[in-house]
Design an enzyme around this catalytic site. Structure first.
Site, PDB file in Angstrom:
ATOM      1  N   CYS A   1     -14.695  19.373   1.200  1.00  0.00           N
ATOM      2  CA  CYS A   1     -13.369  19.058   0.671  1.00  0.00           C
ATOM      3  C   CYS A   1     -13.127  19.801  -0.647  1.00  0.00           C
ATOM      4  O   CYS A   1     -13.925  19.689  -1.584  1.00  0.00           O
ATOM      5  CB  CYS A   1     -13.215  17.555   0.456  1.00  0.00           C
ATOM      6  SG  CYS A   1     -11.570  17.102  -0.167  1.00  0.00           S
TER       7      CYS A   1
ATOM      8  N   PRO B   1     -12.678  16.436  10.714  1.00  0.00           N
ATOM      9  CA  PRO B   1     -12.236  15.359   9.818  1.00  0.00           C
ATOM     10  C   PRO B   1     -11.146  15.881   8.891  1.00  0.00           C
ATOM     11  O   PRO B   1     -11.297  16.928   8.273  1.00  0.00           O
ATOM     12  CB  PRO B   1     -13.516  15.012   9.038  1.00  0.00           C
ATOM     13  CG  PRO B   1     -14.336  16.261   9.072  1.00  0.00           C
ATOM     14  CD  PRO B   1     -14.024  16.935  10.370  1.00  0.00           C
TER      15      PRO B   1
END
Length: 323
Positions: A102, A16
């Protein structure tokens, strides 16, 4: 590799990536082949629960790219559980993934992404809530730790497994490193030795040989490719072939790269409209053309284009140099 009952074959996964793994690019990767699982851009659990239309748009999945892992981010167990249910209702992917990796400041400052590496027991509650909310597998993607002084990937992996995680992806860098330095594959190996669920290795896979080296060094069940896939959808087919046959397929020719750039441009503009599509395509074009003869000049021109036809014309003229 299997995640619960979902077969991932070949064990080569598109990671992702925000602003990269949108629907058009996932379609490009799926059409080139060799990718066992594609992952969406991260989706805000809070935005989804609040019915944000822009957030819901990120859930769109096309039939030709199954299986799909849809990634959520957030830090509240009940919100993430509700969001997971909403994901199943809207797009019904095979897998739901929790973003614990992230590193960007705007994500971390809200306690999302890598910030959850500092909250292992909260992370456990989140995984438990998500797993109870849906029948499809819930996975997580983490980093090695918050910084060099706090390497806790094994602890996080164990807690995630105990609370129902079906697999875990490990990026071999801390949050503090962002994408700098060399990925620490040794931590991936330690995580693999700590848990019984599948472990997916991520970090510094830029060519097929890197994938086999990571598997040999870490024992991981699959590899996940991120930056190595930017402008390079062929890396999956080439890696899958190398893992299976031990033979390196030739890289794409300049003509093939430019053809795929044009094709990607068409799909992106069709999906997002010309204004947004052109601006987003500039970075993709830069990645596709990297390393080609006279690429700096053409990339500069592409960054000034304002229409699909203008960009397409530049690419066709540039391609003629390689005839």
């Amino acid at each position: 590799m299997k995640i619960a009952d979902i077969v991932i074959e070949p064990p080569v996964i598109l990671a992702p990536m925000a602003g990269v793994t949108d629907l058009p690019y996932r379609q490009v990767v799926s059409e080139v082949g060799g990718c066992g699982l594609v992952c969406t851009e991260m989706v805000s659990a809070k935005g989804l629960v609040h019915g944000n239309e822009r957030t819901e748009k990120l859930l769109e999945i096309s039939n030709n790219q199954q299986p799909v892992s849809l990634q959520l981010f957030g830090n509240d167990p009940q919100t993430l559980a509700q969001a997971a249910k909403r994901v199943v209702e809207i797009s019904n992917p095979e897998i739901i993934d929790l973003n614990v990796g992230c590193p960007t400041p705007k994500i971390v400052k809200n306690g999302y992404g890598s910030a959850l590496m500092k909250e292992p027991y909260l992370l456990g509650e989140i995984v438990k809530a998500m797993d109870k909310a849906v029948e499809i597998p819930v996975t997580i993607k983490i980093r090695t730790g918050w910084d060099g002084e706090r390497i806790n990937a094994c602890q996080i992996a164990k807690i995630a497994q105990e609370n129902g995680a079906a697999a875990i992806g490990v990026h071999g860098r801390t949050r503090e490193q962002f994408y700098q330095g060399q990925a620490d594959w040794e931590i991936i190996k330690e995580v693999k030795e700590t848990v019984s669920i599948p472990v997916i290795g991520n970090g510094d896979i830029f060519k097929p040989e890197d994938a086999i080296e990571m598997i040999d060094q870490t024992g991981c069940d699959a590899v996940m490719i991120a930056r190595g896939a930017q402008g390079n959808p062929w890396i999956f087919a080439r890696t899958a072939h190398y893992l299976k046959i031990g033979e390196l397929l030739p890289p794409p020719s300049p003509q093939e790269k430019i053809d795929k750039t044009i094709y990607h441009l068409e799909k992106l503009v069709d999906y997002k409209g010309e204004y947004v599509g052109i601006r987003e395509m500039r970075k993709h074009a830069s990645w596709y053309l990297k390393g080609l003869r006279n690429c700096t000049a053409i990339k500069d021109k592409i960054n000034q284009t304002q229409s699909k036809e203008e960009m397409k014309e530049l690419l066709i003229k540039y391609q003629a140099q390689f005839s």
